[in-house]
Design an enzyme around this catalytic site. Structure first.
Site, short mmCIF file in Angstrom:
data_model
loop_
_atom_site.label_atom_id
_atom_site.label_comp_id
_atom_site.label_asym_id
_atom_site.label_seq_id
_atom_site.Cartn_x
_atom_site.Cartn_y
_atom_site.Cartn_z
N THR A 219 0.81 -1.22 0.00
CA THR A 219 0.00 0.00 0.00
C THR A 219 0.85 1.28 0.00
OG1 THR A 219 -0.16 -0.07 2.41
CG2 THR A 219 -1.93 -1.13 1.17
N VAL B 198 6.38 2.78 -2.84
CA VAL B 198 7.23 1.86 -3.58
C VAL B 198 6.51 0.53 -3.81
CG1 VAL B 198 9.41 0.57 -3.53
CG2 VAL B 198 9.35 2.96 -2.77
N SER C 242 -4.41 -2.53 7.02
CA SER C 242 -4.75 -2.40 5.59
C SER C 242 -5.58 -3.57 5.07
CB SER C 242 -3.47 -2.29 4.76
OG SER C 242 -2.78 -1.10 5.05
N CYS D 189 18.28 4.39 -2.91
CA CYS D 189 17.89 4.97 -4.20
C CYS D 189 18.99 5.86 -4.78
CB CYS D 189 16.59 5.76 -4.06
SG CYS D 189 16.54 6.90 -2.66
N GLN E 296 17.41 15.26 -3.14
CA GLN E 296 16.50 14.12 -3.08
C GLN E 296 15.05 14.56 -2.85
OE1 GLN E 296 19.97 11.68 -0.79
NE2 GLN E 296 17.94 10.73 -0.70
N ARG F 154 17.44 17.17 1.15
CA ARG F 154 16.04 16.99 0.74
C ARG F 154 15.56 18.28 0.09
NH1 ARG F 154 14.18 12.08 0.40
NH2 ARG F 154 14.42 11.57 2.61
N HIS G 76 15.28 12.16 -8.04
CA HIS G 76 16.48 12.60 -7.34
C HIS G 76 17.51 13.14 -8.33
CE1 HIS G 76 14.84 10.90 -3.83
NE2 HIS G 76 15.67 9.90 -3.60
#
Length: 340
Positions: free
Chosen positions: A11, A14, A40, A131, A158, A236, A243
């Protein structure tokens, strides 16, 4: 016969991308299970254009029912459930940081060190890298092959999606609120993220680096070469997806800009868009939904011997996470995991 696949954390940002990627790439799956926390249960998630899958409880799921489990549910879930799944005979591909530096667990970017998958059976767990590490080593592998990298200095830019769906909501709500004079609420980030940049991702360590910066250093050495020195500053930025990285590289051997461009162009998973003019480079906004890492601004660094600088961008939810995990699964079934 095909394979039976589970996606843990189905959910989340990713997890949903993993399901989409499995469907898009027509992974040979006879059955796909969507797993998440007990809160969930009863929800559904999309698989492909038309299918909906009911979410099951990851904590009580019998992993002996599946051949491969793609995990994207955080380090604590990976710590608890990955060994359980592995002991049940399921191969785990984990997107969290928990298993990345564990001895006996391959840390894999298939185009870069896919041969490391040969050791997967030691623990039945394979780690998906960070990542930012993925997109950087993908761009640098062809350069390392021809000129041997000594040192990397990288600054990352990022996007908030790397911190999850709540972080994306915070950027949206802060941005909207500023236009109507609402005070920005900080919940996911330590400072206001809208119209700002924050030089702080993950926890601080004793030497002043953050864990995100440490991850880029140790993961690059594990994947690419243990002799490479890496210094990272991770920031960030108020971008939803994608990114960017400004990378400075010092090589052992001479390498020209033209040689570097050609090597990267010829390498799978890398695209070079590098024109020294307005719009002759690629930005994070332009790579959303793209599988490749894009490289621009390749130029000589005259301050060190054998130095180059470059800019690379990638979709952190795809190649930075979901796509890389699915590509690991594809290579695993093609070369190492027999059909039942």
């Amino acid at each position: 016969m095909g394979y039976k696949i589970a996606v843990v954390g189905a959910t989340g940002n990713v997890g949903r991308e993993m399901l989409n990627t499995l469907a898009e790439r027509k992974f040979p799956a006879d059955e796909v299970f969507a797993l998440a926390s007990s809160k969930s249960i009863g929800r559904t998630v999309g698989y492909g254009e038309d299918d909906e899958i009911s979410v099951l409880d990851a904590a009580t799921f019998d992993f002996s029912r599946v051949d491969i489990a793609l995990f994207s549910a955080g380090g604590e879930t990976a710590r608890k459930l990955a060994p359980k799944a592995a002991e049940a005979g399921c191969v785990v591909i984990d997107n969290s940081s928990y298993w990345r530096m564990e001895p006996g667990v391959p840390l894999v970017v298939p185009e870069v060190n896919g041969d490391a998958l040969a050791g997967y059976a030691k623990k039945n767990i394979i780690a998906n890298p960070n990542c930012s590490t993925i997109q950087m080593v993908l761009a640098l592998k062809p350069l390392h092959d021809i000129a041997t990298i000594k040192r990397i200095v990288v600054a990352t830019y990022q996007s908030v999606s790397g911190a999850g769906r709540a972080a994306m909501d915070e950027l949206f709500n802060q941005t909207k609120g500023i236009y109507v004079n609402d005070l920005p609420k900080k919940e996911e980030f330590t400072k206001q993220i809208a119209f700002n940049v924050i030089p702080h991702i993950d926890n601080f360590m004793d030497d002043g680096a953050t864990r995100e910066e440490w991850k880029m250093s140790v993961e690059t050495r594990k994947i690419l070469d243990p002799e490479i020195a890496v210094h990272a500053t991770c920031v960030r930025v108020p971008v939803f997806v994608g990114h960017g990285e400004a990378v400075n590289i010092e090589f052992e051997k001479p390498i020209t800009v033209e040689e570097a461009r050609k090597a990267m162009k010829d390498f799978p998973g890398v695209s070079v868009v590098d024109y020294r003019q307005d719009e002759g480079y690629v930005t994070p906004q332009e790579v959303q939904g793209e599988d490749n890492v894009f490289v621009s601004r390749v130029r000589k660094d005259p301050t060190v011997e054998n130095g180059l600088s470059l800019w690379c961008v990638g979709d952190n939810l795809r190649k930075g996470a979901a796509l890389n995990a699915v590509q690991i699964a594809e290579k695993l079934v093609a070369e190492f995991l027999p059909r039942k």
